[in-house]
Design a protein around this motif. Structure first.
Motif, short mmCIF file in Angstrom:
data_model
loop_
_atom_site.label_atom_id
_atom_site.label_comp_id
_atom_site.label_asym_id
_atom_site.label_seq_id
_atom_site.Cartn_x
_atom_site.Cartn_y
_atom_site.Cartn_z
N ARG A 1 56.09 -43.25 -17.87
CA ARG A 1 55.68 -41.86 -18.04
C ARG A 1 56.70 -41.12 -18.92
O ARG A 1 57.88 -41.50 -18.97
CB ARG A 1 55.53 -41.18 -16.68
CG ARG A 1 56.79 -41.06 -15.88
CD ARG A 1 56.45 -40.61 -14.46
NE ARG A 1 57.66 -40.41 -13.67
CZ ARG A 1 58.33 -41.38 -13.06
NH1 ARG A 1 57.90 -42.63 -13.18
NH2 ARG A 1 59.40 -41.12 -12.37
N ARG A 2 56.19 -40.11 -19.55
CA ARG A 2 56.97 -39.40 -20.57
C ARG A 2 58.25 -38.79 -19.98
O ARG A 2 59.27 -38.69 -20.65
CB ARG A 2 56.09 -38.30 -21.18
CG ARG A 2 56.74 -37.48 -22.26
CD ARG A 2 56.96 -38.30 -23.53
NE ARG A 2 57.71 -37.49 -24.51
CZ ARG A 2 59.02 -37.42 -24.55
NH1 ARG A 2 59.74 -38.09 -23.68
NH2 ARG A 2 59.64 -36.69 -25.48
N SER A 3 58.19 -38.38 -18.72
CA SER A 3 59.36 -37.72 -18.14
C SER A 3 60.47 -38.72 -17.80
O SER A 3 61.53 -38.35 -17.35
CB SER A 3 58.97 -36.97 -16.89
OG SER A 3 58.45 -37.87 -15.93
N ARG A 4 60.19 -39.99 -17.99
CA ARG A 4 61.18 -40.99 -17.59
C ARG A 4 61.69 -41.80 -18.77
O ARG A 4 62.87 -42.15 -18.83
CB ARG A 4 60.56 -41.91 -16.55
CG ARG A 4 61.48 -42.99 -16.09
CD ARG A 4 60.96 -43.61 -14.83
NE ARG A 4 61.60 -44.89 -14.60
CZ ARG A 4 61.46 -45.59 -13.51
NH1 ARG A 4 60.69 -45.15 -12.54
NH2 ARG A 4 62.07 -46.73 -13.36
N VAL A 5 60.79 -42.16 -19.67
CA VAL A 5 61.22 -42.97 -20.81
C VAL A 5 60.75 -42.34 -22.11
O VAL A 5 59.86 -41.48 -22.10
CB VAL A 5 60.65 -44.41 -20.71
CG1 VAL A 5 61.09 -45.09 -19.45
CG2 VAL A 5 59.13 -44.40 -20.81
N LYS B 1 55.54 -46.05 -14.64
CA LYS B 1 56.90 -46.45 -15.03
C LYS B 1 57.23 -45.97 -16.45
O LYS B 1 58.38 -45.72 -16.76
CB LYS B 1 57.03 -47.97 -14.98
CG LYS B 1 57.24 -48.53 -13.58
CD LYS B 1 57.16 -50.06 -13.63
CE LYS B 1 57.60 -50.65 -12.30
NZ LYS B 1 59.04 -50.59 -12.12
N ASP C 1 64.66 -46.26 -21.47
CA ASP C 1 64.96 -45.46 -20.28
C ASP C 1 66.32 -44.81 -20.48
O ASP C 1 67.36 -45.47 -20.46
CB ASP C 1 64.96 -46.37 -19.05
CG ASP C 1 65.12 -45.57 -17.76
OD1 ASP C 1 65.52 -44.39 -17.83
OD2 ASP C 1 64.86 -46.13 -16.68
#
Lengths: 965, 158
Positions: free
Chosen positions: A140-144, A138, A178
């Protein structure tokens, strides 16, 4: 001019949701923390359900992968998979229990216990791994992004640190943002000790214009951490996903394999209901888990809201509301249905809860139904597992019943107690315990039916109306809990109700476990159509009283029927049975121990700060209750004396009829005592009538029991009451036997009758309320009664303990079954089924037995021929003795084996075995006595046995041919 | 030539300064990731969240996506087609990255055409007519020639 464009657009977005500003009130009237929320136990119920379901799936698959052949054992026992109702399946197994168990151990052994242990380890590992990976996924760098990426001056970070201090969090959570979440919200995940708060970018951008909302949202999320919601929530999420990803595909594969091989299966008609029910339960499980989890989470949201407001969140800023659904009833119903699946309650509910947290003290239908269904399915699965592993001791069965009982008591009991507390503190009427019981019962009955209780190999139970008993038991459970909660709420003056609530819930769990135990071991069998022979069982039970002496066999009377029914349904075999029954009256009786005081109790001052209302008038005087019990005791004693006098003057054409009449009359006297006491108690007290009736019933039962025992001890001392021919001898052994065989079986009925007496119509005019203080003697009486009850329960536990840990002896089980414990229902058998049965009979040992005799007889005859040809006489033929002994062994094994599943062939088989036994025994006797003539006779019998054995073979071959095999 | 992200920052600074933290956060990603992130903007139903469905209406995603779309068109690439998405997936799989999204210098005619296109895209993305027009003006102003060209220079707003 352009500078406010973003705000206008944002305002448009917000306007779509609605304005805000909840009500002015901010302080909850009743502190929601007065009692535990029951969240952990609700999650525990889901975990138990998932573990039990996963384990069942593993057992199905492991059995499919092994050489397990349970159907052959059933066929060999004479079960017709097509026409036999469930009652016959049970009966045919029980009537040949020794052979069936032996066959099952050899041809249908359960999968190794390592399978289950390994499976649980795998599930635990996967769950733990997913639980650890989920937060990382949840976040992870690509999301938050880290909070610092959008908070260059560190202002948000400082605010968060301040709020953590306000929330009392020793370890502040990690904060991320986010960027794809455009709502003004946030979410927390991870685990309680190492949580991560994820701020939605919409919240961050709104912070400058609406700092109060920013604080409210963050405090709400921090409240989830402080309330320890995070670990338990995501652990359940992880377990559910593992179940779906690992166990369900395995189950679907099993189902696919079953359907694929259905056309080849000889017994598909019996397997189809099991497979279909498995699919149904799996689908239901998904719905159940999802609904139950959402329901728990909705309540956790309200708890977090209240905590946030308590820490200073502005209710006017944080809790905006969406407009209530407009439109007609159908639209509102659709909206309510949709809400059931949401992990958040509607805004109107949340806003209302800020001023009055009634929603956290309510007793709602959905969780009750879900809890009942989950508990019933869990219990059925556990019972299946312990049956597979042949662990059916009384202890294991009771332990299996304690698991769902404790979970139901924890979930439902907590809700009922909270409702009782809320009603007492607000003066509002408490929710109906009967309605709560109906919903719970609906869930329990539905869960039981879907899981297959009372069906065995059928689609539906033979006696579905018996499931009404499940509902009735649930109503009794909720009724008792609610009444006890109301009593304790007005009686308790300590600082917290948690201890006494726990005591009540423990007693309720123990009592409910007795119900689960009974339903699984007796009730479900009744529902499946179990029938028994009243006369046979009556005669068997009488031998228990006479120490094994057989009496006569008179025709069955209505008294016999009532007595046998009572004895077969009595749930008193677990060692803790009497403790469970005693808890029903002892726990409410303890409510008379606290000393009355002046002013509101301490727990009320904490629960409703500021108001300090009295929760209600104190309990009525205990003397009224005890007098009612005394009245009942006198009535029961008089009934026992009258019964003895009546029996004394009667002729005794039948010893069995006399004994049954004596025992049933004694039980009836105790029931009269409890009924009179219960009825008297309900008019003697202005409130708390159920506890009063149960206590009075217990007092009356004590007195009545003392009287019936005294009558036996003094038998012969009063000529008009004498039943035995002996003189007045104060004999104790016989009367003491009445405790396990007469008094204990009567106790469940006395408790039920005393409680049911409360439902009788009351005379007009309520008795005056009791004085607000208790008397010392009343407390002494209460303590004395509780001690006596515990002593009796302990004696019973000690008596039952040696039996409870042992598996019932197979011979004894079979003997009871043959003595009337099971009766067969007439059902036609097709030639095909008969052939299948014959084939199975041969496969699981019949063929081996025939071969064994043939080889033994051949070897014996060869040895004798060799000896005779060598000129040896009978006194020198001792070397053939082991061969005769081997045939004797064969005969013993053949007697223990299944009957031939053909009524015409079985007599031939019996003749064959009898000849073999006689021949082998006479052979040994002749060798012992050197009797050549007797030896020759024995050999001729064995030769005849061989011919008879061939006849059995021929008949079986004919059956197979006729059935197309 | 000007980078899309620079134009976005300038526009947001002028039109919605409260959203600058979002621009700061997006700045830590490459263009491709930003577009992927912003395309899935919305609210999620998660346990232990505050609530759901409360979109605050952010301009930044709208501006960024529109300008990215424009940049892709000007670069001669079609976007928003299944084929291109599939290609994007393949590229990501092969660890390839697309080039930074830039908008080249435009002539007055091109700027005028672009204005119409941007206005249309903003409107299609749900902005009301007034907001869309104001935002389009801001974007075009940022894409136009420097202010020192004077009142006689190209001015698409006229």
């Amino acid at each position: 001019m352009v500078g406010d464009l973003g705000e206008r657009v944002a305002a448009d977005g917000a306007a779509r949701v609605d304005g805000r500003t909840p009500g002015a009130g901010t302080t909850a009237r009743v502190d929601e923390r007065t009692l535990g929320a029951g969240t952990t136990v609700r999650f525990a119920l889901l975990v138990a359900l998932l573990v039990a379901s996963s384990s069942l799936i593993l057992l199905y698959v492991a059995i499919a992968l092994s050489a397990y052949d349970g159907f052959s054992c059933n066929l060999a026992a004479g079960v017709d998979p097509v026409t036999d109702p469930a009652a016959n399946v049970m009966a045919r197994r029980a009537l040949q229990w020794e052979a069936y168990r032996s066959c099952s151990e050899r041809y249908a052994p359960p999968p190794s216990g390592w399978w289950l242990l390994g499976w649980w380890a795998l599930l635990a590992l996967c769950t733990a791994a997913l639980f650890r990976v989920l937060p990382a996924w949840k976040a992870r760098r690509s999301r938050v992004v880290p909070l610092a990426a959008v908070d260059p001056d560190g202002e948000i970070g400082r605010t968060l640190a301040d709020l953590c201090a306000v929330a009392g969090l020793a370890r502040p959570p990690r904060a991320v943002v986010d960027l794809a979440a455009d709502s003004a919200g946030a979410v927390v995940f991870g685990r309680t000790g190492r949580a991560t708060v994820c701020l939605h970018i919409g919240l961050v951008t709104e912070r400058a214009t609406d700092p109060a909302r920013f604080r409210a949202v963050l405090l709400h999320e921090l409240a989830h951490i402080a309330n320890r919601d995070v670990t338990v929530t995501y652990l359940t999420v992880a377990l559910w996903r593992v179940h779906v990803a690992v166990a369900v595909p395995l189950f679907l594969l099993w189902c696919g394999w079953k359907f694929r091989t259905a056309s080849e299966s000889q017994v598909w008609s019996a397997e189809a209901p099991v497979v279909a029910r498995g699919l149904l339960v799996t689908g239901l499980l998904a719905v159940l888990v999802y609904l139950a989890r959402s329901d728990v989470l909705r309540s956790r949201e309200v708890y977090a809201d209240l905590a946030a407001v308590r820490w200073g969140a502005d209710p006017a800023a944080g809790w905006s509301t969406a407009p209530a659904p407009a439109g007609g009833r159908g639209r509102r119903i659709r909206h309510a249905f949709a809400q059931l699946w949401h992990p958040h309650p509607g805004w109107e509910v949340r806003r209302a809860a800020l001023t009055d947290p009634a929603v956290l003290f309510g007793v709602r239908a959905l969780p009750l139904v879900l809890t009942g269904a989950a508990a019933a399915i869990t219990h059925t699965h556990i019972a299946y597992a312990i049956t597979q592993y042949n662990l059916l001791t009384t202890w294991t069965q009771h332990a299996a019943a304690l698991v769902p009982a404790a979970l139901v008591a924890g979930v439902v009991g907590t809700a009922l107690w909270r409702a009782a507390v809320y009603a007492a503190l607000t003066g509002q009427p408490a929710p109906s315990s009967v309605r709560a019981g109906l919903w719970l019962g609906l869930g329990l009955a539905g869960g039981s039916a879907v899981a297959g209780q009372g069906t065995i190999n059928e689609w539906l139970p033979a006696r579905p109306w018996l499931f009404a008993l499940v509902v009735a038991a649930a109503v009794a459970f909720t009724w008792w809990l609610t009444q006890c909660a109301r009593l304790w709420v007005v009686a308790w003056r300590g600082r917290s109700l948690r201890g006494v609530a726990l005591l009540n819930l423990t007693a309720a769990a123990l009592a409910l476990s007795l119900w689960f135990f009974w339903w699984q071991s007796v009730g479900a069998a009744y529902a499946a159509g179990w029938s028994f022979d009243v006369a046979g069982l009556r005669d068997y039970l009488m031998t228990q009283y006479t120490g094994g002496t057989e009496l006569d066999h008179p025709p069955v009377s209505p008294v016999d029927r009532a007595y046998v029914l009572l004895m077969t349904v009595g749930p008193t075999s677990p060692p803790l049975a009497l403790l469970a029954l005693a808890g029903l009256w002892a726990v409410p009786l303890l409510a008379w121990l606290p000393r009355p005081g002046v002013g509101p109790p301490r727990w009320v001052r904490d629960a409703a700060p500021g108001d300090g209302p009295a929760p209600g008038p104190p309990p009525p005087r205990l003397r009224r209750v005890l007098v009612a019990g005394l009245l009942g005791g006198v009535a029961g004693s008089l009934a026992a004396v009258a019964h003895s006098a009546w029996l004394h003057g009667r002729e005794r054409p039948s010893a069995t009829a006399f004994l049954v009449t004596f025992v049933a009359g004694t039980i009836l006297a105790l029931v009269i005592a409890a009924a009179v006491a219960g009825a008297a108690a309900r008019v003697a007290v202005p409130a708390h009538r159920l506890p009063a009736a149960l206590i009075a019933g217990a007092v009356a039962t004590f007195l009545g029991s003392a009287t019936v025992v005294a009558l036996r001890v003094l038998d012969g001392c009063v000529p008009a009451l004498a039943l035995d021919a002996g003189s007045c001898s104060w004999e104790l052994a016989g009367p003491l036997r009445m405790f396990p065989s007469v008094i204990v079986p009567a106790l469940p009925v006395t408790v039920l009758v005393a409680g049911a007496a409360v439902a009788l119509p009351r005379p007009r005019g309520a008795p005056p309320p009791g004085r607000p203080r208790s008397m010392a003697w009343g407390r002494s009486c209460a303590l004395l009664l509780v001690t006596a009850g515990l002593a009796v329960a302990t004696v019973h536990a000690a008596q039952r303990m040696p039996h409870a840990g042992r598996l019932p002896a197979e011979e004894e089980t079979q003997r009871i079954a043959r003595q009337g414990g099971y009766a067969l229902v007439a059902a036609p058998v097709s030639a095909r089924s008969r052939a299948l049965q014959a084939q199975a009979w041969l496969d699981v040992g019949g063929d081996d037995l025939l071969d064994r005799f043939w080889r033994g007889r051949r070897d014996l005859f060869a040895a004798v021929t060799t000896g005779v040809q060598a000129g040896r006489s009978i006194d020198r033929l001792d070397d053939v003795r082991p061969l005769c002994a081997e045939i004797s062994e064969f005969a013993r094994a053949a007697v223990r084996f299944f009957r031939v599943p053909d009524p015409e062939t079985h007599p031939v088989w019996q003749r064959f075995v009898a000849l073999a036994r006689q021949g082998s025994q006479e052979c040994q006797q002749a060798l012992d006595a050197d009797q050549a003539e007797q030896f020759n006779t024995a050999m001729r019998k064995l030769a005849t046995a061989q011919e008879t054995g061939h006849a059995v073979d021929d008949r079986l071959d004919a059956l197979l041919r006729r059935g197309g095999l | 030539m000007v980078a899309v992200r620079d134009v976005v920052r300038a526009v947001v600074t002028e039109a919605a300064p409260r959203e600058l933290p979002l621009v700061d956060g997006l700045a830590t990603y490459d263009d491709e990731t930003v577009v992927r992130l912003l395309r899935r903007t919305g609210s999620r139903r998660e346990p232990l969240g505050f609530g759901w469905g409360e979109a605050v209406g952010l301009l930044t995603p709208v501006v960024w996506l529109v300008l990215d779309q424009v940049a892709q068109r000007l670069a001669g690439k079609a976007v928003d087609t299944t084929t291109s998405r599939a290609r994007g997936l393949l590229r990501r799989f092969a660890r390839g990255r697309r080039a930074p999204a830039d908008i080249p210098s435009l002539t007055a005619d091109e700027l005028a055409a672009l204005r119409a296109e941007v206005l249309d895209l903003f409107t299609r993305r749900g902005l009301d007519a007034r907001a869309a027009a104001e935002l389009t003006d801001t974007v075009v102003r940022r894409l136009g020639p420097p202010a020192d060209e004077g009142p006689g220079g190209p001015n698409p707003a006229r």
